[in-house]
Design an enzyme around this catalytic site. Structure first.
Site, PDB file in Angstrom:
ATOM      1  N   ARG A 274       3.767  -5.515 -23.367  1.00 22.26           N
ATOM      2  CA  ARG A 274       4.186  -6.052 -22.074  1.00 22.26           C
ATOM      3  C   ARG A 274       2.992  -6.736 -21.414  1.00 22.26           C
ATOM      4  O   ARG A 274       1.974  -6.101 -21.154  1.00 22.26           O
ATOM      5  CB  ARG A 274       4.702  -4.926 -21.168  1.00 22.26           C
TER       6      ARG A 274
ATOM      7  N   HIS B 139       3.482 -10.755 -11.853  1.00 20.84           N
ATOM      8  CA  HIS B 139       2.696  -9.544 -11.626  1.00 20.84           C
ATOM      9  C   HIS B 139       1.620  -9.896 -10.592  1.00 20.84           C
ATOM     10  O   HIS B 139       0.437  -9.833 -10.862  1.00 20.84           O
ATOM     11  CB  HIS B 139       2.110  -9.027 -12.946  1.00 20.84           C
TER      12      HIS B 139
ATOM     13  N   GLU C  20       7.021  -4.401  -9.592  1.00 22.42           N
ATOM     14  CA  GLU C  20       6.760  -3.567  -8.417  1.00 22.42           C
ATOM     15  C   GLU C  20       6.788  -4.325  -7.095  1.00 22.42           C
ATOM     16  O   GLU C  20       5.767  -4.391  -6.386  1.00 22.42           O
ATOM     17  CB  GLU C  20       5.413  -2.843  -8.549  1.00 22.42           C
TER      18      GLU C  20
ATOM     19  N   ASN D 207       8.236   2.113 -13.610  1.00 16.15           N
ATOM     20  CA  ASN D 207       6.837   2.529 -13.689  1.00 16.15           C
ATOM     21  C   ASN D 207       6.708   3.872 -12.999  1.00 16.15           C
ATOM     22  O   ASN D 207       7.275   4.076 -11.918  1.00 16.15           O
ATOM     23  CB  ASN D 207       5.906   1.532 -12.972  1.00 16.15           C
TER      24      ASN D 207
ATOM     25  N   TYR E  64       3.708   6.759 -11.915  1.00 11.35           N
ATOM     26  CA  TYR E  64       2.332   7.254 -11.867  1.00 11.35           C
ATOM     27  C   TYR E  64       2.216   8.641 -11.249  1.00 11.35           C
ATOM     28  O   TYR E  64       1.549   9.501 -11.786  1.00 11.35           O
ATOM     29  CB  TYR E  64       1.422   6.259 -11.124  1.00 11.35           C
TER      30      TYR E  64
ATOM     31  N   GLU F 292       5.488   1.093 -17.463  1.00  5.68           N
ATOM     32  CA  GLU F 292       4.088   1.486 -17.259  1.00  5.68           C
ATOM     33  C   GLU F 292       3.978   2.973 -17.019  1.00  5.68           C
ATOM     34  O   GLU F 292       4.763   3.558 -16.274  1.00  5.68           O
ATOM     35  CB  GLU F 292       3.474   0.823 -16.012  1.00  5.68           C
TER      36      GLU F 292
HETATM   37  C1  BGC Z   1       0.513  -1.892 -11.396  1.00  2.00           C
HETATM   38  C2  BGC Z   1      -0.705  -2.199 -12.232  1.00  2.00           C
HETATM   39  C3  BGC Z   1      -1.861  -1.315 -11.801  1.00  2.00           C
HETATM   40  C4  BGC Z   1      -1.473   0.128 -12.005  1.00  2.00           C
HETATM   41  C5  BGC Z   1      -2.550   1.135 -11.659  1.00  2.00           C
HETATM   42  C6  BGC Z   1       0.735  -0.417 -11.205  1.00  2.00           C
HETATM   43  O1  BGC Z   1       1.220  -0.196  -9.931  1.00  2.00           O
HETATM   44  O2  BGC Z   1       1.651  -2.529 -11.911  1.00  2.00           O
HETATM   45  O3  BGC Z   1      -1.007  -3.548 -12.093  1.00  2.00           O
HETATM   46  O4  BGC Z   1      -3.040  -1.610 -12.471  1.00  2.00           O
HETATM   47  O5  BGC Z   1      -0.370   0.414 -11.201  1.00  2.00           O
HETATM   48  O6  BGC Z   1      -2.864   1.090 -10.299  1.00  2.00           O
END
Ligand code: BGC
Length: 466
Positions: A77, A121, A164, A292, A294, A365
């Protein structure tokens, strides 16, 4: 064994974004983006760095594709830089820019790697006055999508329209920590609507152009919990869930904006005036939904202080709520909680909220930053022993697979892949080069690449699949 648990057809890949890796910002006829301007304003980027060279991927494309081929990923990607394809944000395509991505796509296909191209992006052509505050930008974006479709539509396997939109709206237009640096708080919401409209129009443009690939959007999801029981934190947690997750997913999947929790309705007044035709465009059927993940968010009433995870965003301190740390979880280099089970929660919430309207889900991601210091005496070709990243990635991929398995929190979700953020250490937006997310180490003096231990681990996982 993780490899044996990965079902046939589940695609494992790596992800990057143009502005974070390419550099060569003044080469090949590339125009300027709001991020070029932002990174050259004093005080915006930690360490005063910029992305003019970044990882120099523009000149090292062959080497980077080889790294992926040796790794054995199914999918890559990447993002197309709008100002490289269509400098100025309007008019015809730029030959050199298109040639660069032609070469990338052809080399990927020759290596047996499926190209997944993100149209946006975050690098908005600077000539588009007002950026995403302007409705016109949505139409310009659709034209650009059509150009990209004509150039690459015969070979790109998956298209992501926008990456995002929540982060662009919140960080770029509400809090001012990302380009274009506005601190509009709730007055930033038109930027959300225009991105979503741009997404829907781009879906139409890609379909009109007859692309062979599948089409989706990427949203970042963060399950939200109140810091304490009780009404106050609960109301702000619901508000944050709306701002961060639902404003961006509901219109796409349900064709309407979410209802904000009662005391905050007024703040979302702009959405009451949205033309129903826009919502019909925004909710055009998708072939997949990019998610995504995190970290989860813990929300408490009251303004934050400088020590909270959001402490760096001054504008955030003027809001009546803040994010609290999660003491029970270890933290990443960014201070984010490491909470793999909440990826399952995120997937479960998608099923609960969107049911039959949810298309197959691809995790576009997931990954982690750590300091990743080069060990004293380490061999240059083997510099970083990032066991914590191996654990992070293994736990997250396993949590996602567990969640969608029979009896899991998200049973019934058709989960089709996971993309590791990121292939390379890169330019991490406002944090500059201080956060390393790569499974390949980049020396930011020489731009030399060296696979980390996590790269070798992932290669083994991929090779041990049934
Ligand atoms: C984004 C990336 C970023 C990653 C870590 C995501 O929100 O798509 O571009 O590097 O988070 O912060």
């Amino acid at each position: 064994e993780l490899g044996e648990r990965i079902p046939a057809g589940f695609r494992v890949g790596v992800a990057t974004a143009a502005f974070q890796i390419e550099g060569a910002t003044h080469e090949g006829g590339r125009g300027e983006s709001d991020w070029d301007v932002f990174t050259h304003q004093p005080g915006r980027i930690l360490g005063g760095s910029n992305a003019d060279v970044a990882t120099d991927h523009y000149h090292r494309l062959g080497e980077d594709v080889r790294l992926m081929a040796d790794l054995g990923v199914d999918s890559y990607r990447f993002s197309l830089a709008w100002p490289r394809i269509q400098p100025g944000g309007r008019g015809g395509g730029n030959h050199d820019g298109i040639a660069f991505y032609d070469r990338l796509i052809d080399e990927l296909l020759a290596a047996g790697i499926r190209p997944m191209a993100t149209l946006f992006h975050w690098d908005t052509p600077i000539e588009l006055r007002g950026g995403w505050l302007s409705r016109d930008t949505a139409h310009r974006f659709a034209d650009y999508a059509f150009l990209a479709a004509e150039a690459f539509g015969d070979r790109v396997e998956s298209w992501v329209t926008i990456n995002e939109p929540a982060t662009v709206t919140l960080n770029g237009y509400a809090l001012g920590v990302h380009a274009p640096g506005h601190t509009l708080l709730f007055d930033s919401l038109p930027a959300a609507h225009h991105q979503l409209l741009g997404h829907g129009l781009a879906v139409g443009a890609l379909r009109d152009a007859g692309v062979v690939g599948r089409i989706g959007i990427t949203n970042v999801h963060s399950p939200v919990e109140p810091a304490a029981d009780g009404e106050e934190d609960g109301a702000f947690a619901a508000l944050f869930d709306v701002i961060h997750n639902r404003v961006f997913a509901d219109p796409v999947l349900l064709g309407r904006y979410p209802e904000a929790p009662e005391p905050f309705r007024e703040l979302f007044g702009v959405f009451d005036e949205v033309d129903p035709d826009d919502l019909a465009v925004i909710s055009a059927p998708l072939d997949f939904y990019g998610l995504n993940y995190y970290f989860p968010s813990r929300v408490a009433a009251g303004a934050g202080d400088a020590d909270s995870p959001d402490g760096e965003a001054e504008a955030m301190r003027s809001l009546p709520f803040h994010l609290e740390p999660w003491p029970e979880f270890d933290r990443t280099g960014f201070g984010w909680p490491i909470a793999p089970d909440y990826l399952g929660v995120a997937l479960g919430e998608m099923r609960d909220r969107y049911g039959d309207r949810l298309p197959p889900v691809v995790i576009t991601e997931g990954g982690v930053s750590f300091p990743d210091a080069v060990a004293e005496g380490a061999r240059p070709e083997d510099p970083v022993d990032d066991r914590a990243r191996i654990e992070y990635l293994g736990d997250h991929i396993a949590a996602a697979l567990d969640a969608v398995a029979p009896g899991g929190r998200a049973e019934g979700v058709d989960l089709q892949g996971y993309h590791v953020w990121s292939l390379l250490d890169n330019f991490e937006w406002a944090a500059g080069y201080t956060q390393r997310f790569g499974i390949v180490h980049v020396d930011f003096d020489t731009r030399d690449r060296a696979p980390k231990r996590s790269y070798g681990w992932l290669r083994e996982v991929l090779g041990s699949r049934n």
